[in-house]
Structure formats: structure tokens, C-alpha cells
Design a protein around this motif. Structure first.
Motif, PDB file in Angstrom:
ATOM      1  N   ASN A   1      34.839  31.559  71.647  1.00 27.13           N
ATOM      2  CA  ASN A   1      34.948  32.893  71.027  1.00 27.13           C
ATOM      3  C   ASN A   1      34.430  33.993  71.947  1.00 27.13           C
ATOM      4  O   ASN A   1      33.671  34.870  71.546  1.00 27.13           O
ATOM      5  CB  ASN A   1      34.201  32.935  69.681  1.00 27.13           C
ATOM      6  N   LEU A   2      34.885  33.923  73.196  1.00 25.48           N
ATOM      7  CA  LEU A   2      34.468  34.896  74.206  1.00 25.48           C
ATOM      8  C   LEU A   2      35.683  35.490  74.902  1.00 25.48           C
ATOM      9  O   LEU A   2      36.667  34.790  75.146  1.00 25.48           O
ATOM     10  CB  LEU A   2      33.592  34.237  75.276  1.00 25.48           C
ATOM     11  N   HIS A   3      35.624  36.759  75.213  1.00 31.88           N
ATOM     12  CA  HIS A   3      36.575  37.342  76.151  1.00 31.88           C
ATOM     13  C   HIS A   3      35.848  38.399  76.959  1.00 31.88           C
ATOM     14  O   HIS A   3      34.757  38.844  76.592  1.00 31.88           O
ATOM     15  CB  HIS A   3      37.818  37.914  75.448  1.00 31.88           C
ATOM     16  N   GLY A   4      36.457  38.777  78.074  1.00 38.87           N
ATOM     17  CA  GLY A   4      35.791  39.765  78.904  1.00 38.87           C
ATOM     18  C   GLY A   4      36.439  39.904  80.261  1.00 38.87           C
ATOM     19  O   GLY A   4      37.516  39.354  80.526  1.00 38.87           O
ATOM     20  N   LEU A   5      35.746  40.646  81.116  1.00 39.39           N
ATOM     21  CA  LEU A   5      36.281  40.893  82.448  1.00 39.39           C
ATOM     22  C   LEU A   5      35.151  41.040  83.453  1.00 39.39           C
ATOM     23  O   LEU A   5      34.010  41.353  83.112  1.00 39.39           O
ATOM     24  CB  LEU A   5      37.152  42.147  82.456  1.00 39.39           C
ATOM     25  N   LYS A   6      35.552  40.837  84.708  1.00 43.73           N
ATOM     26  CA  LYS A   6      34.630  40.998  85.829  1.00 43.73           C
ATOM     27  C   LYS A   6      35.302  41.866  86.880  1.00 43.73           C
ATOM     28  O   LYS A   6      36.439  41.609  87.265  1.00 43.73           O
ATOM     29  CB  LYS A   6      34.290  39.631  86.430  1.00 43.73           C
ATOM     30  N   MET A   7      34.598  42.908  87.306  1.00 38.12           N
ATOM     31  CA  MET A   7      35.061  43.680  88.449  1.00 38.12           C
ATOM     32  C   MET A   7      34.136  43.400  89.621  1.00 38.12           C
ATOM     33  O   MET A   7      32.927  43.584  89.514  1.00 38.12           O
ATOM     34  CB  MET A   7      35.084  45.185  88.167  1.00 38.12           C
ATOM     35  N   LEU A   8      34.727  42.941  90.733  1.00 36.59           N
ATOM     36  CA  LEU A   8      33.969  42.652  91.944  1.00 36.59           C
ATOM     37  C   LEU A   8      34.414  43.588  93.056  1.00 36.59           C
ATOM     38  O   LEU A   8      35.606  43.874  93.203  1.00 36.59           O
ATOM     39  CB  LEU A   8      34.187  41.216  92.398  1.00 36.59           C
ATOM     40  N   ASN A   9      33.465  44.037  93.849  1.00 37.87           N
ATOM     41  CA  ASN A   9      33.741  44.883  94.999  1.00 37.87           C
ATOM     42  C   ASN A   9      33.131  44.239  96.235  1.00 37.87           C
ATOM     43  O   ASN A   9      31.956  43.876  96.227  1.00 37.87           O
ATOM     44  CB  ASN A   9      33.121  46.272  94.812  1.00 37.87           C
ATOM     45  N   ASN A  10      33.933  44.108  97.285  1.00 39.39           N
ATOM     46  CA  ASN A  10      33.444  43.575  98.551  1.00 39.39           C
ATOM     47  C   ASN A  10      33.682  44.626  99.640  1.00 39.39           C
ATOM     48  O   ASN A  10      34.809  44.843 100.068  1.00 39.39           O
ATOM     49  CB  ASN A  10      34.165  42.276  98.904  1.00 39.39           C
TER      50      ASN A  10
END
Length: 337
Positions: free
Chosen positions: A64-73
Motif C-alpha cells: 500500500n505504497l506509492h511514490g517517486l524519487k528524483m535524483l540529481n547527479n
């Protein structure tokens, strides 16, 4: 409504590699059971400053999880005294849409990516494997080594290769044992870690090879590789990246973390576009192997390849564990939003 906000120090206080590994395995199995969704990857190159951003998102119905990840390199940050690898992970409750946590994504990414590479090796490498080669001596590499040694206690020798900076590989190898003890409580002999002074020879000796570079042309050639070698390909996670000779895919047993994403941006992207292999040649996904739905390695001689492009599902399960542990220890910040 309270939301957990966790910084890197909080995550380091609550996350332990064995627990992260189990969480990643559970996410792969849930994916195999059809209880997850991986949403399309978004990426953008900031060409003028040499930076890259990517957004990975998804849903785990089983948790019961949702989401997002923003990564910057942004590698040039090093010259400015700033960290080059930054990002944020946001996790939501999929039954209500209410946010559960916001946290540093860089440490989560390092831990779960290390787990992924090692899980692929544990599932697909020969059981008598003793020599590991890590291609790349960057930030992620120590996590790959730590996870591999956690899951594969038979490993006796670890080569570290850096195709661009051999001295960097030597420095990295010299510090490995101390870093593994300090950061992961792993007791290792310093003599087990060696810089790969001759890459072709090290490849030929290795039973397991984990690649974790941003290369856009093959670094490892097919003629160097002995029968029975396993590859966990981690670095090719955006369009155009490539670390190993495309012809290595011919006749190999090929597995993906997510077939659609791997075909688009993984190590198998270019071999498929070049006609070296077809999508139909992919044996399946790693979660199917872990769940017993499909076989992994079937002979001591075959080459196996695990193409791991990185899934938000892994970040979500790892992040949720961090939230629960941090709240139990009263760490981080609970903010009203």
C-alpha cells in the motif's frame, strides 16, 4: 497530518544492509506476483553544466505504497565543495493518498542498489564463485561490495577496476577493509581487495562481475570472459549507456529487473537495437527467479546477465522501513503539512 522528514544521518542510524536486502527481495517478489506498477522513467540532461536528473516512480499494492524519487547527479559539484549526488524520495499511503515521508534519496539509492546487484549474483552466479570484480570505483561501489559479501560468503578475492583512473582503484582497494568494518560491520582481510592492474586478466579470473560506471561504450570485452561468469549490470540505467560487449548477450541467460525499462534504457538496450538479441531472448525478471516461477542458471558453463536499471519499488520499501524504524527510535522530524 504528520509526515516524517529524514536526513542522511537519520537513515544511517536506522538502516542495516541485511534488512535492506530482504526488503528489496520482497519488492522483486511482489512485482513477480503482479502486485506492483512501475511508471515511466523521466530523465533530463543539463548539458551546459554536465548534470543529469531522473525521476523514478511506482506503486506497491502489496505494501500500500506509492511514490517517486528524483535524483540529481552533477559531478562538477565536487569542484565547488558540494555533494555531486543528491535527491529526494517521497512516499505516500496508497489507500488514502496521504504522504508518509520525505527523505534523502542518495543514501537509500546506494543501499538498495547494492542490494540489487548482490541479489542478482546470489540468484544467478555459480554456487562455487570465489572471485568478484567490481567495475567502477565510485560512490556506489562500496555498497555493491558490502552487499555481495553479505550474501556470498564464499567470495575470497575482490578486484576493483577503474578504467579512467587506475590510481583511484588502488586507493579504493587499500581502504576497502576498513570501510566495510566501519560502515557495515563486515570483518574482512585487507589482502582480499586488489586493484585490477590488468583488466582483461582480472575479468578472466572473475566468477562474478558487477558493473557500476556511467560508461557509454563497452569496457569489458567478450574474449576476456570465461564460461560460467555472472554479470550484474548496474550502471546502464539511462538511454545510451553501455558497459559490456553487446556480443556477451549472445547465448547468455538474460534477466531484467523490469523488462520494459531494461529494453528502453538498460544494458540490453543497445544489443537489442543492434539486432544482437531480441526482446524474446530475455529469460524473465529477477523476481520470477526469486519466486521460483522460472529457473535461473541451468549449467555451470552458461553466462548469466542481470540487467538492473533501478526501480522506485526498491526505494519505496526501503524508505518505508526507514520511516517505521525512525519513528520507533524518535529520530528525524515529524512535520505538520
Amino acid at each position: 497530518m504528520k509526515v516524517s522528514i529524514l536526513g542522511r544521518k537519520n537513515l544511517e542510524q536506522v538502516l542495516e544492509l541485511p534488512s535492506v536486502i530482504e526488503g528489496v527481495k520482497s519488492a522483486y517478489r511482489l512485482k513477480a506476483a503482479g502486485k506492483t506498477v512501475v511508471w515511466p522513467l523521466v530523465s533530463y540532461d543539463f548539458e551546459e553544466v554536465g548534470g543529469v536528473m531522473d525521476i523514478r516512480s511506482g506503486c506497491i499494492f502489496g505494501e500500500n505504497l506509492h511514490g517517486l524519487k528524483m535524483l540529481n547527479n552533477f559531478p562538477a559539484n565536487t569542484e565547488k565543495g558540494l555533494p555531486p549526488f543528491n535527491g529526494m524520495l517521497m512516499i505516500f499511503d496508497s489507500t488514502t493518498g496521504i504522504p508518509l515521508g520525505v527523505m534523502d534519496a542518495a543514501y537509500i539509492t546506494c543501499m538498495r542498489t547494492g542490494a540489487a546487484g548482490a541479489i542478482g549474483a546470489q540468484a544467478l552466479a555459480r554456487s562455487d564463485s570465489e572471485v568478484l570484480l567490481i567495475l567502477g570505483a565510485g560512490k556506489q561501489s562500496i555498497y555493491q561490495i558490502a552487499a555481495a559479501l553479505t550474501l556470498l560468503p564464499g567470495i575470497k578475492k575482490v578486484y576493483i577496476a577503474d578504467a579512467l583512473n587506475q590510481e583511484h582503484a588502488r586507493t579504493f582497494a587499500a581502504a576497502c577493509a576498513e570501510r566495510l568494518q566501519k560502515d557495515f560491520s563486515l570483518e574482512c582481510s585487507q589482502g582480499a581487495f586488489l586493484a585490477a592492474e590488468d583488466l582483461a586478466a582480472a575479468v578472466g579470473e572473475s566468477d562474478i562481475i558487477i558493473t557500476i560506471t556511467p560508461s557509454r561504450s563497452p569496457v569489458i570485452l567478450k574474449e576476456w570472459v570465461k564460461p560460467g561468469t555472472h554479470f550484474s549490470c548496474i550502471g546502464a540505467d539511462m538511454e545510451g549507456k553501455e558497459e559490456i560487449d553487446p556480443t556477451l548477450f549472445q547465448g547468455a541467460k538474460i534477466y531484467a529487473d523490469d523488462v520494459k525499462q531494461c529494453v528502453q534504457v538498460g544494458e540490453m538496450e543497445l544489443p537489442i537495437k543492434q539486432g544482437v538479441i531480441r526482446e524474446a531472448d530475455i529469460a524473465g525478471e529477477i523476481g520470477q527467479v526469486l519466486s521460483g516461477e522460472i529457473p535461473g542458471r541451468c549449467s555451470e558453463e552458461e553466462i548469466t546477465i542481470f540487467d538492473a536499471t533501478g526501480l522506485a519499488l526498491l526505494d519505496l520499501v526501503t524508505g518505508k522501513r526507514a520511516i517505521d524504524l525512525a519513528q520507533a527510535k524518535e529520530l528525524g522530524i515529524l512535520a505538520d503539512i
